[in-house]
Design an enzyme around this catalytic site. Sequence first.
Site, PDB file in Angstrom:
ATOM      1  N   CYS A  48     -10.729   1.219   3.205  1.00 52.64           N
ATOM      2  CA  CYS A  48      -9.842   2.247   3.760  1.00 52.64           C
ATOM      3  C   CYS A  48     -10.245   3.654   3.312  1.00 52.64           C
ATOM      4  CB  CYS A  48      -8.398   1.996   3.333  1.00 52.64           C
ATOM      5  SG  CYS A  48      -7.790   0.335   3.672  1.00 52.64           S
ATOM      6  N   ASP A  80      -4.039  -2.936  -1.270  1.00 52.83           N
ATOM      7  CA  ASP A  80      -3.049  -3.987  -1.030  1.00 52.83           C
ATOM      8  C   ASP A  80      -3.737  -5.267  -0.556  1.00 52.83           C
ATOM      9  OD1 ASP A  80      -1.350  -1.952  -1.570  1.00 52.83           O
ATOM     10  OD2 ASP A  80      -0.296  -1.982   0.342  1.00 52.83           O
ATOM     11  N   CYS A 121      -4.920   4.901   3.045  1.00 54.44           N
ATOM     12  CA  CYS A 121      -4.402   3.572   2.736  1.00 54.44           C
ATOM     13  C   CYS A 121      -2.900   3.675   2.523  1.00 54.44           C
ATOM     14  CB  CYS A 121      -5.107   2.997   1.514  1.00 54.44           C
ATOM     15  SG  CYS A 121      -5.010   1.192   1.422  1.00 54.44           S
ATOM     16  N   ASP A 122      -2.255   2.529   2.456  1.00 61.35           N
ATOM     17  CA  ASP A 122      -0.801   2.448   2.584  1.00 61.35           C
ATOM     18  C   ASP A 122      -0.005   3.398   1.693  1.00 61.35           C
ATOM     19  OD1 ASP A 122      -1.777   0.379   4.034  1.00 61.35           O
ATOM     20  OD2 ASP A 122      -0.377  -1.110   3.308  1.00 61.35           O
ATOM     21  N   LYS A 123      -0.314   3.454   0.411  1.00 56.36           N
ATOM     22  CA  LYS A 123       0.543   4.188  -0.525  1.00 56.36           C
ATOM     23  C   LYS A 123       0.084   5.610  -0.771  1.00 56.36           C
ATOM     24  CE  LYS A 123       2.509   0.351  -0.526  1.00 56.36           C
ATOM     25  NZ  LYS A 123       1.489  -0.258   0.303  1.00 56.36           N
ATOM     26  N   CYS A 193      -6.803  -0.572   7.811  1.00 55.78           N
ATOM     27  CA  CYS A 193      -6.578  -1.825   8.539  1.00 55.78           C
ATOM     28  C   CYS A 193      -6.134  -1.555   9.979  1.00 55.78           C
ATOM     29  CB  CYS A 193      -5.547  -2.667   7.812  1.00 55.78           C
ATOM     30  SG  CYS A 193      -6.084  -3.139   6.155  1.00 55.78           S
ATOM     31  N   GLU A 444       4.271  -7.104  -1.711  1.00 56.21           N
ATOM     32  CA  GLU A 444       4.268  -7.440  -0.287  1.00 56.21           C
ATOM     33  C   GLU A 444       4.026  -8.935  -0.108  1.00 56.21           C
ATOM     34  OE1 GLU A 444       2.605  -3.274   1.682  1.00 56.21           O
ATOM     35  OE2 GLU A 444       1.307  -5.037   1.641  1.00 56.21           O
ATOM     36  N   SER A 470       3.950  -6.602   4.137  1.00 54.86           N
ATOM     37  CA  SER A 470       2.820  -5.827   4.644  1.00 54.86           C
ATOM     38  C   SER A 470       3.120  -5.427   6.085  1.00 54.86           C
ATOM     39  CB  SER A 470       1.556  -6.684   4.607  1.00 54.86           C
ATOM     40  OG  SER A 470       0.552  -6.141   5.435  1.00 54.86           O
TER      41      SER A 470
END
Length: 557
Positions: A48, A80, A121-123, A193, A444, A470
């Site tokens: 990512c 993650d 990325c996610d966070k 992703c 998650e 997720s």
Amino acid sequence: MRKYSSMIVDGKDRSPSRSMLRAVGFKDKDFKLPQIGIASTWSMVTPCNMHINKLAEISAKSIDVNGGKSIIFNTITVSDGISMGTEGMRYSLVSREVIADSIETVVGCEGFDGLLAIGGCDKNMPACIMSMARLNRPSIFVYGGTILPGSHNSKNIDIVSVFEAVGSNANRKITNKELLNIEKKAIPGPGSCGGMYTANTMACAIEALGMSLTNSSAQVAISRNKKLDCKDSSKALMNCVKKDIKPSDIINKKSIENAITVVMALGGSTNAVLHLLAIANSAGVKLSLNDFDRIGNKTPVLADLKPSGHYSMSELVKIGGVAPLMKLLLDKKLLHGDCLTVTGKTIKQNLKKVSSYSKKQKIIMPFNKPIKKNGHLIILRGNLSPQGSVAKISGKEGDTFVGSAKVYNSEELALKDILNNKIKKGTVIVIRYEGPIGGPGMREMLSPTSAVMGKGLGKDVALITDGRFSGGSHGFVVGHIAPEAYVGGPLAIVKNGDRIEISSITKELNIILSKAEIKKRLKSWKKPKRKIINGVLSKYAKLVSQADTGAITSNYS
């Protein structure tokens, strides 16, 4: 334009500061320019973010030719996807707080006049916006971009395909060799992703919020357009510095409502609820689960995107990205068009010249034929979640689920039983003590939800947890249950065989027991002992709030 840096470098008494800055490349002329921090979330721990250093360098050069002095600095990121299903996943949501704190710390200490942050990325993405809101100086966000899909048997695949293949392999639907082939082909290169998972969800939400340029959220990571986005974002930021346009001018209740609306229309991740609550808190904006409920009631799901749909983010990019969808929503009066953005213009002005989708495309449905007539993120309350919980119900699973509880005190125990064929149809899998404090870290549950789908039980089994999911999770799932089990929430008293009812119609999550029995069980409950935790997990567990307020560790004051 030098509101902050002037205090660091102006005057004879600041000679030591200038001396140190000369060592990192400052020339005489640079001390008279606004200093712009570029927060790069680059690392090689995940695809990512592996390309973000190059995007940071492009942004820095553009800042330098547009009247500023760029200074690149780094912050951490975690993966993650790699840590999923392990103890390491406890650090994932924790990293959001660490990243926000670290960006705030560097920018505040060094006296930067503006901030450009690049996340992928996610966070780290919500963390970037949280730090911007706290600092409240001219800022802009650049999304690192989506990954391209892999290919297996002439079908597009991604990381969720691998997780689901594990379940299929355990169910003997695919061979070990095919599982290995899917593993090797799913991730072809850099980028986040590829479905409407958390990274792409948050990128779209941030664009709708007004903190990134039009269609910054809908670009492939390795592309000419993404490089151009970095250059254009740098120019836009310098305009914000010149005009003193700050996050507090952009992030407000109406702009956050825009972000929620876009997340609903896209069928986005449940994590958006946590992150938007946290962003609102950082900006001093009052936001609650009731706002998600209210907006979801009037916003249809229009995007046929993974995980519950058919298409990837890269395919949405090809048909024009998110901007035409926002224009559709604006035309239906579902967006606040008068919200200011980092362009210095309003949402309505930004969308004025955006072309509509081709009538031939099949990814974004028309309003008269939506995927779902209202939002897929449904806020449930009831005797199992009196403070609220978040269900992700696309409509394909049905509207209600009633089943017998099978209780697990950790994710690992549940996954083991799922893979070993110990979960039968009609079961409500209960995973508890995975909340913000109890985890700690609110892991998650992609591994168990993917295993359920891989086993072919997606319509026959539900999963509820005080942990989270997720963006790649789908099926009949409910997370973010508040209060969590570890602090004595009702989830703690569920026993094997108890009947549990989940209804997206009445918006309730209930255990079918009398009030007297619930009271009796709660009175006799004792907090379980857990492993000794130290370091950042210990700090987090002592500071973090419940999920219904965003699992935050600091309050706006």
